[in-house]
Scaffold this motif. Sequence first.
Motif, PDB file in Angstrom:
ATOM      1  N   ASN A 203       0.842  -1.194   0.000  1.00 41.81           N
ATOM      2  CA  ASN A 203       0.000   0.000   0.000  1.00 41.81           C
ATOM      3  C   ASN A 203       0.875   1.241   0.000  1.00 41.81           C
ATOM      4  OD1 ASN A 203      -2.389  -1.334  -0.019  1.00 41.81           O
ATOM      5  ND2 ASN A 203      -2.615  -1.336   2.220  1.00 41.81           N
ATOM      6  N   MET A 204       0.436   2.266  -0.702  1.00 36.48           N
ATOM      7  CA  MET A 204       1.247   3.481  -0.808  1.00 36.48           C
ATOM      8  C   MET A 204       0.424   4.726  -0.540  1.00 36.48           C
ATOM      9  SD  MET A 204       3.624   2.719  -4.058  1.00 36.48           S
ATOM     10  CE  MET A 204       4.696   1.287  -4.058  1.00 36.48           C
ATOM     11  N   LYS A 205       1.129   5.756  -0.119  1.00 29.95           N
ATOM     12  CA  LYS A 205       0.486   7.056   0.048  1.00 29.95           C
ATOM     13  C   LYS A 205       1.226   8.107  -0.761  1.00 29.95           C
ATOM     14  CE  LYS A 205      -2.869   8.105   3.252  1.00 29.95           C
ATOM     15  NZ  LYS A 205      -3.403   6.813   3.703  1.00 29.95           N
ATOM     16  N   CYS A 206       2.512   8.377  -0.364  1.00 29.81           N
ATOM     17  CA  CYS A 206       3.216   9.476  -1.034  1.00 29.81           C
ATOM     18  C   CYS A 206       3.864   9.027  -2.350  1.00 29.81           C
ATOM     19  CB  CYS A 206       4.269  10.072  -0.100  1.00 29.81           C
ATOM     20  SG  CYS A 206       5.706   8.996   0.162  1.00 29.81           S
ATOM     21  N   ALA A 207       4.339   7.814  -2.398  1.00 25.30           N
ATOM     22  CA  ALA A 207       5.023   7.223  -3.569  1.00 25.30           C
ATOM     23  C   ALA A 207       6.403   7.817  -3.830  1.00 25.30           C
ATOM     24  CB  ALA A 207       4.165   7.300  -4.835  1.00 25.30           C
ATOM     25  N   ILE A 208       6.884   8.663  -2.909  1.00 25.99           N
ATOM     26  CA  ILE A 208       8.198   9.269  -3.138  1.00 25.99           C
ATOM     27  C   ILE A 208       9.149   9.078  -1.943  1.00 25.99           C
ATOM     28  CG2 ILE A 208       7.504  10.949  -4.898  1.00 25.99           C
ATOM     29  CD1 ILE A 208       7.182  13.029  -2.660  1.00 25.99           C
ATOM     30  N   GLY A 209       8.868   8.087  -1.130  1.00 25.27           N
ATOM     31  CA  GLY A 209       9.803   7.750  -0.057  1.00 25.27           C
ATOM     32  C   GLY A 209       9.711   8.629   1.174  1.00 25.27           C
ATOM     33  N   PHE A 210       8.582   9.306   1.398  1.00 23.52           N
ATOM     34  CA  PHE A 210       8.438  10.208   2.550  1.00 23.52           C
ATOM     35  C   PHE A 210       7.642   9.635   3.702  1.00 23.52           C
ATOM     36  CE2 PHE A 210       9.195  14.879   1.169  1.00 23.52           C
ATOM     37  CZ  PHE A 210      10.494  14.535   0.818  1.00 23.52           C
ATOM     38  N   CYS A 211       6.528   8.982   3.375  1.00 24.01           N
ATOM     39  CA  CYS A 211       5.558   8.679   4.436  1.00 24.01           C
ATOM     40  C   CYS A 211       5.835   7.355   5.166  1.00 24.01           C
ATOM     41  CB  CYS A 211       4.147   8.666   3.860  1.00 24.01           C
ATOM     42  SG  CYS A 211       3.842   7.256   2.783  1.00 24.01           S
ATOM     43  N   GLY A 212       6.559   6.465   4.536  1.00 26.12           N
ATOM     44  CA  GLY A 212       6.870   5.183   5.164  1.00 26.12           C
ATOM     45  C   GLY A 212       5.779   4.136   5.034  1.00 26.12           C
ATOM     46  N   HIS A 213       4.684   4.468   4.364  1.00 28.38           N
ATOM     47  CA  HIS A 213       3.561   3.537   4.208  1.00 28.38           C
ATOM     48  C   HIS A 213       3.951   2.223   3.556  1.00 28.38           C
ATOM     49  CE1 HIS A 213      -0.137   5.422   5.481  1.00 28.38           C
ATOM     50  NE2 HIS A 213      -0.763   4.362   5.001  1.00 28.38           N
ATOM     51  N   CYS A 214       4.875   2.303   2.603  1.00 28.42           N
ATOM     52  CA  CYS A 214       5.170   1.130   1.772  1.00 28.42           C
ATOM     53  C   CYS A 214       6.409   0.396   2.262  1.00 28.42           C
ATOM     54  CB  CYS A 214       5.389   1.571   0.331  1.00 28.42           C
ATOM     55  SG  CYS A 214       6.862   2.594   0.186  1.00 28.42           S
ATOM     56  N   GLN A 215       6.770   0.645   3.520  1.00 30.46           N
ATOM     57  CA  GLN A 215       8.008   0.055   4.018  1.00 30.46           C
ATOM     58  C   GLN A 215       7.944  -1.476   3.984  1.00 30.46           C
ATOM     59  OE1 GLN A 215       9.428   1.816   7.586  1.00 30.46           O
ATOM     60  NE2 GLN A 215      11.298   0.608   7.582  1.00 30.46           N
TER      61      GLN A 215
ATOM     62  N   ARG B 136      13.273  -1.430   3.335  1.00 27.96           N
ATOM     63  CA  ARG B 136      13.154  -0.736   2.038  1.00 27.96           C
ATOM     64  C   ARG B 136      11.809  -0.060   1.873  1.00 27.96           C
ATOM     65  NH1 ARG B 136      15.759  -5.468   1.682  1.00 27.96           N
ATOM     66  NH2 ARG B 136      17.703  -5.522   0.529  1.00 27.96           N
ATOM     67  N   PHE B 137      11.774   0.907   0.970  1.00 25.52           N
ATOM     68  CA  PHE B 137      10.507   1.494   0.571  1.00 25.52           C
ATOM     69  C   PHE B 137      10.184   0.973  -0.826  1.00 25.52           C
ATOM     70  CE2 PHE B 137      11.614   5.391   3.316  1.00 25.52           C
ATOM     71  CZ  PHE B 137      10.977   4.836   4.421  1.00 25.52           C
ATOM     72  N   VAL B 138       9.028   0.348  -0.933  1.00 20.64           N
ATOM     73  CA  VAL B 138       8.672  -0.243  -2.241  1.00 20.64           C
ATOM     74  C   VAL B 138       8.512   0.851  -3.307  1.00 20.64           C
ATOM     75  CG1 VAL B 138       6.886  -1.557  -3.489  1.00 20.64           C
ATOM     76  CG2 VAL B 138       7.675  -2.343  -1.256  1.00 20.64           C
ATOM     77  N   CYS B 139       8.053   2.037  -2.894  1.00 15.72           N
ATOM     78  CA  CYS B 139       7.793   3.093  -3.888  1.00 15.72           C
ATOM     79  C   CYS B 139       9.077   3.638  -4.500  1.00 15.72           C
ATOM     80  CB  CYS B 139       6.977   4.229  -3.272  1.00 15.72           C
ATOM     81  SG  CYS B 139       7.847   5.179  -2.009  1.00 15.72           S
ATOM     82  N   LYS B 140      10.143   3.674  -3.691  1.00 15.04           N
ATOM     83  CA  LYS B 140      11.361   4.369  -4.111  1.00 15.04           C
ATOM     84  C   LYS B 140      12.448   3.361  -4.485  1.00 15.04           C
ATOM     85  CE  LYS B 140      13.531   6.680  -0.870  1.00 15.04           C
ATOM     86  NZ  LYS B 140      14.932   6.314  -0.726  1.00 15.04           N
TER      87      LYS B 140
HETATM   88  S1  FES Z   1       4.501   5.417  -0.208  1.00 17.05           S
HETATM   89 FE1  FES Z   1       5.304   6.894   1.128  1.00 17.05          FE
HETATM   90  S2  FES Z   1       7.257   6.118   1.510  1.00 17.05           S
HETATM   91 FE2  FES Z   1       6.523   4.792  -0.035  1.00 17.05          FE
END
Ligand code: FES
Lengths: 276, 164
Positions: free
Chosen positions: A237-249, A253-257
């Motif tokens: 699951n993602m929120k920011c998609a740019i490695g800021f929010c930590g949702h996709c940890q 690792r961050f899956v988005c970044k």
């Molecule tokens: S979606 Fe926010 S850090 Fe990956």
Amino acid sequence: MTADLMLPRAFRITKVRRELADTFTLVLAPDDDGPVPPFQPGQFNMLYVPGVGEVPISISGDPAQPETLIHTTRAVGAVTKAMWSLKAGQSIGVRGPFGSSWPVEAALGDDVVIVAGGIGLAPLRPLIHAVMARRAEFGKVLILYGARTPDDILFDKQVRDWRGRFDLSVHVTVDRATGTWSGNVGVVTKLIKRGGFDPHHTTAYVCGPEVMMRYAADALVAKGVASTNIWLSMERNMKCAIGFCGHCQWGGRFVCKDGPVFNHAAVADLLPLTDF
Amino acid sequence: MVNVEGLDTLLHSHPFFQGMDEGMLEFIAGCAANERFEAGDMVFREGGPADKFYVVRHGIIAVEVGVPGRGKATLQTLHEDDVLGWSWLVPPYRWTFDARAATLTRVISLDAVCLRAKMAENHEMAYHLLMRFTAVMAERLHAARMQMLDLYAPGGGPEGDRGP
Ligand code: FES
Ligand SMILES: Cc1cc2nc3c(=O)[nH]c(=O)nc-3n(C[C@H](O)[C@H](O)[C@H](O)COP(=O)(O)OP(=O)(O)OC[C@H]3O[C@@H](n4cnc5c(N)ncnc54)[C@H](O)[C@@H]3O)c2cc1C
């Protein structure tokens, strides 16, 4: 810069294609008629349905034609079901493209084995386009595709076209045969076991449910493909998609970044274990 | 049993028998025969006597089961490099599924009565054969579980709802 990356750009839907009972493709063009950013195979966009929410969806079109922005989505929950009911002419917000990509160059001179499960064929389609655009630079190219039933074969016309090519081997298997299906029945790992490629000179790209990816990677390794030559695409699951929010940890690792495309050798320990 | 010499060479080149001692293979080949099925031919039927097992050399065999009201369901397809059938190992030695040639198929069949007698005579050979069958059974069981998991369903499991 970061603010820009968080701001969706309005795109209008120019075409809607119903692919399967629950899966559809949207073709998008920017409302402002400006250029569409190029993308690498395996990258994703955040698609925003106003008033409902935003979800990561891989780009499923041809990277050589980025101006035709294509996404193929399965309607599973609130946002994707709302996307399903959108029609041509309506607008959707787009942020991206984001994330790592399938490393096409890694396979130069090698056999290429593309293993897809279910909707996993969509994020792999740009890679197939990219490989076929440079076909002469690779050895054998195999697409091994597992679907639920014959009615769940995504892009079935395109799959049939690929099967008709002499420079591409396409093997499809289904978990459950229905109707007049006379093809393979069984799990996609069986297609890997059957081979048809040189495991010591193979780069493999795998996308599908995590359990399927884990067993597909295991089958490739058992066949002799180096773990470092296997690439997987993960979903979180993602929120920011740019490695800021930590949702996709995921692990550290961050899956988005850092992803969604990861090298198997780097993430094998994190793949889910089933206890059977 | 014709052409036994050729058959042990054929068995030797099949992945199922890979690495097996030549002497054992020769012994096993004494129970072997070449068979050919046209597309659509039944190899065996559910409930029938499991008096053979088959080493697929070429072609496709569909393992099927009749589902009341739904006709035949294909559970899996087997190809060259596969073996078909282990009911011959387990009393009461009856097939639990149908097997049908989906295309022109060439197999080596191994006579179960002959083989069981040889296994009783030569325990080392029996051990090596059973080890190979155990690996095949484990792989098939795993595949069946994966199919049952219905991984490609929405939600990646049987609970997933279908369609928007
Ligand atoms: S979606 Fe926010 S850090 Fe990956
Ligand atoms: C990098 C990346 C790329 C992706 N690319 C694609 C793509 O190309 N096409 C696509 O269809 N999806 C893709 N996804 C998955 C997609 O983002 C999710 O399906 C979506 O976020 C679900 O949001 P929702 O609001 O519709 O469902 P939610 O309301 O969040 O979930 C509703 C129900 O659906 C289930 N669900 C959620 N996600 C999935 C899933 N991925 N698969 C099956 N069931 C799920 C949940 O368990 C829940 O039961 C991608 C995800 C990532 C991280």
